[in-house]
Design a protein around this motif. Sequence first.
Motif, PDB file in Angstrom:
ATOM      1  N   LEU A  78      26.166  16.762  41.365  1.00  0.00           N
ATOM      2  CA  LEU A  78      25.144  16.350  42.323  1.00  0.00           C
ATOM      3  C   LEU A  78      24.328  17.569  42.710  1.00  0.00           C
ATOM      4  CD1 LEU A  78      24.142  13.970  44.076  1.00  0.00           C
ATOM      5  CD2 LEU A  78      25.713  14.756  45.845  1.00  0.00           C
ATOM      6  N   SER A  83      20.784  17.510  47.732  1.00  0.00           N
ATOM      7  CA  SER A  83      21.672  16.940  48.737  1.00  0.00           C
ATOM      8  C   SER A  83      21.674  17.747  50.014  1.00  0.00           C
ATOM      9  CB  SER A  83      23.099  16.884  48.191  1.00  0.00           C
ATOM     10  OG  SER A  83      23.620  18.198  48.045  1.00  0.00           O
ATOM     11  N   GLU A 128      27.700   4.190  43.432  1.00  0.00           N
ATOM     12  CA  GLU A 128      26.892   5.057  44.280  1.00  0.00           C
ATOM     13  C   GLU A 128      25.586   5.421  43.561  1.00  0.00           C
ATOM     14  OE1 GLU A 128      29.239   8.504  45.086  1.00  0.00           O
ATOM     15  OE2 GLU A 128      30.997   7.332  45.678  1.00  0.00           O
ATOM     16  N   ASN A 130      22.062   8.127  44.166  1.00  0.00           N
ATOM     17  CA  ASN A 130      21.306   9.124  44.931  1.00  0.00           C
ATOM     18  C   ASN A 130      19.983   9.371  44.197  1.00  0.00           C
ATOM     19  OD1 ASN A 130      20.190  11.617  45.959  1.00  0.00           O
ATOM     20  ND2 ASN A 130      22.201  12.131  46.786  1.00  0.00           N
ATOM     21  N   GLN A 132      17.732  11.684  43.851  1.00  0.00           N
ATOM     22  CA  GLN A 132      17.703  13.096  44.221  1.00  0.00           C
ATOM     23  C   GLN A 132      16.294  13.646  44.371  1.00  0.00           C
ATOM     24  OE1 GLN A 132      21.341  15.341  42.441  1.00  0.00           O
ATOM     25  NE2 GLN A 132      20.531  14.093  40.776  1.00  0.00           N
ATOM     26  N   LYS A 215      19.836  10.839  50.059  1.00  0.00           N
ATOM     27  CA  LYS A 215      21.278  10.893  50.279  1.00  0.00           C
ATOM     28  C   LYS A 215      21.972   9.923  49.324  1.00  0.00           C
ATOM     29  CE  LYS A 215      21.191  12.212  55.171  1.00  0.00           C
ATOM     30  NZ  LYS A 215      21.627  11.843  56.549  1.00  0.00           N
ATOM     31  N   THR A 216      23.279  10.122  49.172  1.00  0.00           N
ATOM     32  CA  THR A 216      24.066   9.255  48.307  1.00  0.00           C
ATOM     33  C   THR A 216      24.444   7.993  49.073  1.00  0.00           C
ATOM     34  OG1 THR A 216      24.975  11.210  47.204  1.00  0.00           O
ATOM     35  CG2 THR A 216      26.103   9.114  46.846  1.00  0.00           C
ATOM     36  N   ASP A 420      27.426   7.332  40.454  1.00  0.00           N
ATOM     37  CA  ASP A 420      28.807   7.820  40.483  1.00  0.00           C
ATOM     38  C   ASP A 420      29.740   6.714  40.977  1.00  0.00           C
ATOM     39  OD1 ASP A 420      30.865   9.582  40.137  1.00  0.00           O
ATOM     40  OD2 ASP A 420      30.390  10.857  41.848  1.00  0.00           O
ATOM     41  N   TRP A 439      33.077   8.347  48.033  1.00  0.00           N
ATOM     42  CA  TRP A 439      31.760   8.399  48.673  1.00  0.00           C
ATOM     43  C   TRP A 439      31.803   9.050  50.050  1.00  0.00           C
ATOM     44  CZ3 TRP A 439      30.433   5.542  53.167  1.00  0.00           C
ATOM     45  CH2 TRP A 439      29.106   5.675  53.554  1.00  0.00           C
ATOM     46  N   LYS A 442      30.999  12.763  50.412  1.00  0.00           N
ATOM     47  CA  LYS A 442      29.578  13.037  50.212  1.00  0.00           C
ATOM     48  C   LYS A 442      28.793  12.753  51.483  1.00  0.00           C
ATOM     49  CE  LYS A 442      29.204  11.838  45.253  1.00  0.00           C
ATOM     50  NZ  LYS A 442      30.377  11.001  45.025  1.00  0.00           N
TER      51      LYS A 442
END
Length: 545
Positions: A78, A83, A128, A130, A132, A215-216, A420, A439, A442
């Motif tokens: 990640l 993040s 999951e 994200n 990014q 965010k994730t 993920d 999760w 994270k």
Amino acid sequence: MELKVRLRWAVLLVGVALCLGLAAAPHAPPALPGDYFFAESFARGTLDGWVMSSGKKANAGMATAYTKYDGEWEVEELALASSGAPEGPLRGDEGLVLKSKAAHAAISAKLRRPFVFDAERPLVVQYEVNFQRGIDCGGAYVKLLTHDPSDPAGLDLGGFTDRTPYTIMFGPDKCGDEFKLHLIVKHRNPATGEVGEHHAKKPAKQIRSYFTDKKTHLYTLVLQPDSSFQILVDGELVNSGNLLNDMIPAVNGPAEIDDPEDSKPADWDDRRTVPDLDAVKPEDWDEDEPREVPDEDATMPDGWLEDEPESVEDPDAARPEDWDEDMDGEWEAPEIGNPRCNAEDTPGCGPWTLPMVPNPLYKGKWKAPKVANAAYSGEWRPRSVPNPDYIEDLRPFARLSPLGAVGLELWSMSEDIFFDNFLITSDREAAERWAEQGWRPKKEAEDAAAGRAEAEEAERGNKGPAGRAVDWVLANGFYAAVLLIAALLPVAVRLYTSRKGGNVVPAAATGGAKTNYKKTDEPQPDVKDEEDEEEEEEKPKDLNG
């Protein structure tokens, strides 16, 4: 003394960095649940078990009939910069990353065993995402590919395309200002055998932040044997309903349909109003009056330059070197807007004319007014007849086709979409434990980093360089230690050698400024060695003065 302070700061920062780096805990992948159909945390750091498609996507209505799936997939950590939380819980946490943008990408993996829908166990799908780098237009949904028990060859994952049959599609999707959280279920009509595509109603909850905060987020679908469903994001319910009542179109079609053989009678009049045939145009109605007329009360504004043309030849233009008057004719400079007309105190240039205003006498073309239609028959609709394909399926869950694989078949204008901790199970508690281990770290790390970033931004103006350096080390742990050592070691050596090297004249001997003298034959002031001076300063003074 200033030199000693610098060296002490360097040693302190290196020490703090090393301590924090050693203290950063490595990422621990979630433990496999007891009973599951598919679980992937990418703890191996590879794409083992996943197959990238070599098929081609159909392009309806385009010049090119098919497009290759050439999007790139990688297993990566990640992104810490995205993040904002480089602490131990995220370091080493790898996932599946869609690296390409503006490209079609498809990848899939088979389940441990097919999931068969029955009346005893629910379906729980969880993973999951994200974004990014944010998301402009594209999806991050999963397709649960259909398993055909009658096909001995099984699913051809290498040929996975947009035409590959799937039973459920679930997950986020965005384009422009439209934010979606799909649940699409394909249900086979038991009477006709035809497969229909049914979409869940839109979530009532605002879901925009899941796409924009970088965010994730954890996406969970729970589909129960009674055909009820729940959609959760980060463990919070955002949509729910039942396959019987809350899908568009409905899983069970209408019991009656319009008779395809029926047609509107020729004498059926469905006009609510008609022109009044008895109306006549008034004698004073002048259809020739224009819509606008010149404003006779207007006067030319002060400063209007009537003698100035609105455009002039460009003074900077030059005839091209290859201009041939015999072939191209006489060259004329191009025209540009007259600079004098563009001045702030100039309302305009050229001949002034009266502006146009609405004509109070204008009425336009006369039309007869509308009146109620005495022959109105009402709105015509074809008569209803029983639907020959209707069947009341009260258990659509049990009629869904089995699942054989999970796939991502996507197109996006944003790269580095992170996936993920995929999980397909019948045990909701196992899914919650999987989320807590995979999760939750994270989320806590990202939330903590966001809170620190806000606090640091507020305090940044009050901190000096040393304070900001310490904050950076605290935020970046072991990697910061390595970088900091590499950066500070040459500085420390340089400071030390400059202290031992040339002749340094203390500030007291030069009126407040230190001076380094090169070794020459020129006479230099007699100056005490700095170390001797410092030793004298540290000796206790004579109390008797």
